[in-house]
Every structure is written in C-alpha cells, then in structure tokens.
Design a protein around this motif. Structure first.
Motif, PDB file in Angstrom:
ATOM      1  N   GLU A  91     -99.680  79.940 -44.135  1.00 40.67           N
ATOM      2  CA  GLU A  91    -101.017  79.711 -44.686  1.00 40.67           C
ATOM      3  C   GLU A  91    -101.037  78.403 -45.464  1.00 40.67           C
ATOM      4  N   ARG A  92    -102.197  77.804 -45.522  1.00 45.42           N
ATOM      5  CA  ARG A  92    -102.366  76.440 -46.025  1.00 45.42           C
ATOM      6  C   ARG A  92    -101.596  76.138 -47.314  1.00 45.42           C
ATOM      7  N   TRP A  93    -101.610  77.012 -48.269  1.00 44.01           N
ATOM      8  CA  TRP A  93    -100.976  76.736 -49.560  1.00 44.01           C
ATOM      9  C   TRP A  93     -99.647  77.485 -49.714  1.00 44.01           C
ATOM     10  N   GLY A  94     -99.035  77.912 -48.615  1.00 43.31           N
ATOM     11  CA  GLY A  94     -97.800  78.695 -48.658  1.00 43.31           C
ATOM     12  C   GLY A  94     -96.655  78.036 -49.398  1.00 43.31           C
ATOM     13  N   LEU A  95     -96.564  76.719 -49.312  1.00 41.92           N
ATOM     14  CA  LEU A  95     -95.467  75.975 -49.928  1.00 41.92           C
ATOM     15  C   LEU A  95     -95.988  75.029 -51.015  1.00 41.92           C
ATOM     16  N   TYR A  96     -97.104  75.327 -51.574  1.00 45.02           N
ATOM     17  CA  TYR A  96     -97.840  74.426 -52.466  1.00 45.02           C
ATOM     18  C   TYR A  96     -97.027  73.967 -53.676  1.00 45.02           C
ATOM     19  N   GLU A  97     -97.020  72.658 -53.887  1.00 42.60           N
ATOM     20  CA  GLU A  97     -96.409  72.020 -55.058  1.00 42.60           C
ATOM     21  C   GLU A  97     -94.955  72.398 -55.257  1.00 42.60           C
TER      22      GLU A  97
END
Length: 128
Positions: A91-97
C-alpha cells in the motif's frame, strides 16, 4: 493492538505457523530492534510496526504477499529492507519515512517498480 506500546519488547520472531500480522500489532514498540517474519505469513497489516523507532533489522519470509498502509511507517532507524519476490501489493504508505534502500531479488526491479509508488523507485537495489 496485540503488543501496542510494549516498550520492553526488543526482538520478535513470528513463527511459520502464523499467516498474518494484524493491523497495529506492534504499533509504538519503541524498543523493538529486530523482527523476523516467518515463511507462513502472507500479509502484514496496516500500521503493524508503525513508530517502532528503534527497529533496525527486518527479515521478511518468502510467503508475504501484501504489506499494508504504514506497516513500517516512521521506523526511522530502519534504513533498508529486503523484499521477497512473493510480494505483489504494498500500500502507498507501507514504507513511509523509513527506508533508504529496498533490496529486491535479481531480475525483480520492474516488478517492484509496478507495485511501489514512484517515490520509492530510486531506493530499489538488485544484488550484483
């Protein structure tokens, strides 16, 4: 929220008998440094490891198909991750920041460019 806010937890090994890691399972386990996800796990839920700010090492089993929103979001000490070829959805923010390097199996760069948002493409690395 199975282990939500469990400050004393430093290492987790998910056995092969587990098939999914639920949403928010290890959310805000700020002392967690090491996670090994067994080969039976097919999905990692949304925010599963969100804000695990000490997390430096994640080993993902070769059966994981999907990684949910913010699953590894804001894991500021996690600078690289190795994704198995089995992953078909992140999902789009799975690995966010979190990441600076996304290690993928040889010949899989195009596959991961199709399932990862464009902002992650520069971090994809194949073995030499």
């Amino acid at each position: 929220f199975a282990f939500y806010n469990c400050y004393s937890l430093t290492s987790v090994t998910i056995p092969d008998s587990v098939t999914s890691i639920g949403s928010d399972a290890f959310y805000y386990c700020t002392s967690l440094t090491n996670v090994t996800i067994g080969n039976g796990v097919k999905s990692i839920g949304s925010s599963a490891f969100l804000n695990c700010t000490s997390l430096t090492s994640v080993t993902i089993g070769n059966s994981v198909i999907s990684i949910g929103n913010y699953a590894f979001g804001y894991c500021s000490a996690l600078t690289s991750i190795t994704l198995p070829a089995s992953v078909t959805e992140i999902e789009r923010w799975g690995l966010y920041e979190s990441l600076k390097t996304i290690n993928v199996p040889e010949g899989m760069t195009d596959h991961f460019k199709q399932i990862l948002p464009e902002e992650y493409h520069e971090f994809i690395v194949e073995p030499k």
